[in-house]
Design a protein around this motif. Structure first.
Motif: not given
Length: 540
Positions: A238-249
């Motif tokens: 879940r943390t990875v998915r959140t971090a991936e979303g932050e990178v995309r943002r």
């Protein structure tokens, strides 16, 4: 929490420079601890260092009390007796001397308070299912499972404060496993056990995982450990998915900022070109846009870099366990084709007759066989207690020969040359393959680069199995009949799963001797055979 075993910054490497442990810190509390980890991670080496069998290159180990150690492979060679393995031969000799009238002082010194040493030894052997094993029997005549249980009896008789067990259920039949499980449950001291036996690991009080050159303790047994790891994995993903979303943002914001600033710069330039503002004003606007662009670009790049760092940190928390990729030869065997016909000796010593695979009625609903017939692509499970002759039967098949190429993986993995490298061992059975082809095959078994050049004699039990399996499956011609003797011994849990999946997909014939019933059930067994000391081979 007080700790009975403390490992302080221990390092150990083999003479060829291969590092096994590098600055390892670990601590083991009272109670029963299951030590787990991937093959080759250093579990057996760590136990040997704690037991004093190996000396670390640096660091120290402190242990509270006497240490007992049951190695992974109990030596069966030579003329040693069961009494020698129990370490009571000196006391027995002194006791017999006194009983015969020799009252020399050294005999009484040797005996000490152990006047009942023989009775205690026989009682312990009987408790472990070895009542039929005499104290003067040579160790070389014992089966692998019997030798393990005798060695366990030796440790229990010594009553050490700390007992170390390395894969103790290897080679044990179902009854012996139950007895060993009971002995582990009842052990009053500190116990550390390396094992892949799920039932045994569900008896421990805590699990210590050796992973990435560090030991981490988990409270509870194997099932509790797996639940904790699964929860950690879910949270990490879940943390990875959140971090991936932050990178995309942050990437979008950087692009948007660049677009906005480029638009301002173009607006200022066009205003000057169209004579809408003086040159000095246009220049000021352009410079202001450039300065602003630089600041915004630096800010967004900094935010993007921070987001990427958080993503990297999150990804490191997710387990990426490397597993072997067992690819068995694609050698389909036509259904019904006879691959092997082996006459069997009757239990009374007479030769095998023409009765065929159906055999004659036996006890417990089993049909006694006077010959073993294997047809393709059968999947045969070979069960039976320790010492009943399962290994002997597999060797007879190899010696007798079959109508197709046979691959045999023995229980003790003595098919490899310890002095040769892993690469050279595989090349010996596949001389037509190039070095690059051999290395590519070995990479599937986690022998990459310099690891493939290691001498086999330096490998751990699990690594040795992988090397032997790689050699077996690389043979030219490839086997259409596989004979496997206790193949899950020494394998970590993930490798057992990989082996199960590969064997389930194999299109040749299998004969697998194993006490690991859950493993056998994954293979799609079509025939269940039982080897008995007194009644020979029978089919259910």
């Amino acid at each position: 929490m007080s700790f009975s075993i403390v490992v302080d910054h221990v390092s150990f490497g083999w003479p060829d420079g291969t590092m096994v442990l590098d600055g390892l810190d670990a601590a083991f509390p009272a109670g029963r601890t299951g030590l787990i980890g991937a093959n080759g991670s250093g579990k057996s080496t760590l136990l040997k260092i704690i037991a004093g069998e190996l000396t670390p290159g640096s660091g120290s180990v402190s242990v509270t009390g006497e240490v007992g150690y049951l190695p992974q492979n109990v030596p069966l060679e030579g003329s040693r007796t069961v009494s020698d393995l129990l370490e009571i031969s000196g006391k027995r000799a002194a006791l017999h001397a006194v009983e015969s009238g020799d009252v020399a002082e050294e005999h009484f010194t040797a005996i000490g308070d152990d006047w009942d040493v023989e009775e205690r030894a026989r009682a312990e052997l009987d408790r472990l299912g070895l009542g039929h094993v005499g104290l003067d029997r040579t160790v070389a005549t014992l089966s692998g499972g019997e030798a393990v249980m005798v060695a366990l009896a030796a440790q229990i008789l010594k009553r050490p404060a700390v007992l170390l067990l390395d894969e103790p259920t290897n080679n044990l039949d179902l009854d012996a496993r139950r007895r060993l499980h009971a002995a582990v449950s009842a052990y009053p001291g500190v116990l550390v056990v390396v094992s892949h036996d799920r039932a045994l690991l569900d008896l421990v009080d805590q699990v210590a995982e050796l992973r990435d050159a560090a030991v981490r303790l988990y409270g509870g047994n194997l099932s509790a450990y797996e639940e904790q790891v699964a929860a950690e994995q879910e949270a990490a993903e879940r943390t990875v998915r959140t971090a991936e979303g932050e990178v995309r943002r942050q990437q979008r914001e950087l692009i948007e900022a660049r677009t906005k600033l480029d638009r301002r710069s173009r607006t200022a330039r066009k205003a000057f070109e169209n004579k809408k503002v003086p040159k000095i004003v246009a220049g000021g606007l352009t410079m202001k846009a450039q300065v602003s662009a630089g600041k915004h670009r630096a800010l967004h790049q900094e935010r993007l870099a921070a987001a990427r760092d958080r993503l990297t940190e999150a990804e490191l928390a997710v387990r990426d366990d490397v597993e072997i990729r067992v690819e068995l030869p694609g050698t389909a065997v036509p259904a019904g084709r006879t691959l092997l016909t082996l006459p069997l000796d009757r239990p009374d010593g007479g030769p095998g007759g023409p009765g065929g695979p159906g055999g004659t009625p036996g006890r417990d609903g089993l049909k006694s066989l006077d010959r073993l017939v294997v047809r393709g692509p059968e999947r045969i499970a070979l069960l039976g207690p320790n010492g009943s002759g399962k290994t002997t039967l597999l060797r007879r098949i190899v010696e007798h020969g079959a109508h197709v190429p046979v691959g045999y993986l023995p229980q003790r993995l003595d098919v490899l040359d310890d002095a040769l490298s892993v690469v050279d061992n595989v090349r010996a059975v596949a001389p037509a393959a190039s070095v690059n082809e051999v290395r590519a095959r070995l990479a599937r078994f986690l022998f990459r680069g310099a690891r493939a050049d290691q001498p086999v004699g330096t490998l751990s039990g699990g690594e040795r199995f992988r090397a032997a399996l790689a050699a077996l499956l690389s043979a030219d011609p490839p086997p259409q009949l596989l004979l496997l003797d206790e193949p899950t011994n020494n394998l970590d849990l993930s490798s057992v799963r990989q082996l199960s999946q590969a064997l389930a997909a194999y299109r040749g014939a299998l004969v697998v001797a194993s006490h690991d019933v859950p493993f056998l059930e994954t293979l799609g067994i079509t025939r269940w055979l039982r080897q008995d000391r007194d009644e020979g081979l029978a089919e259910s």
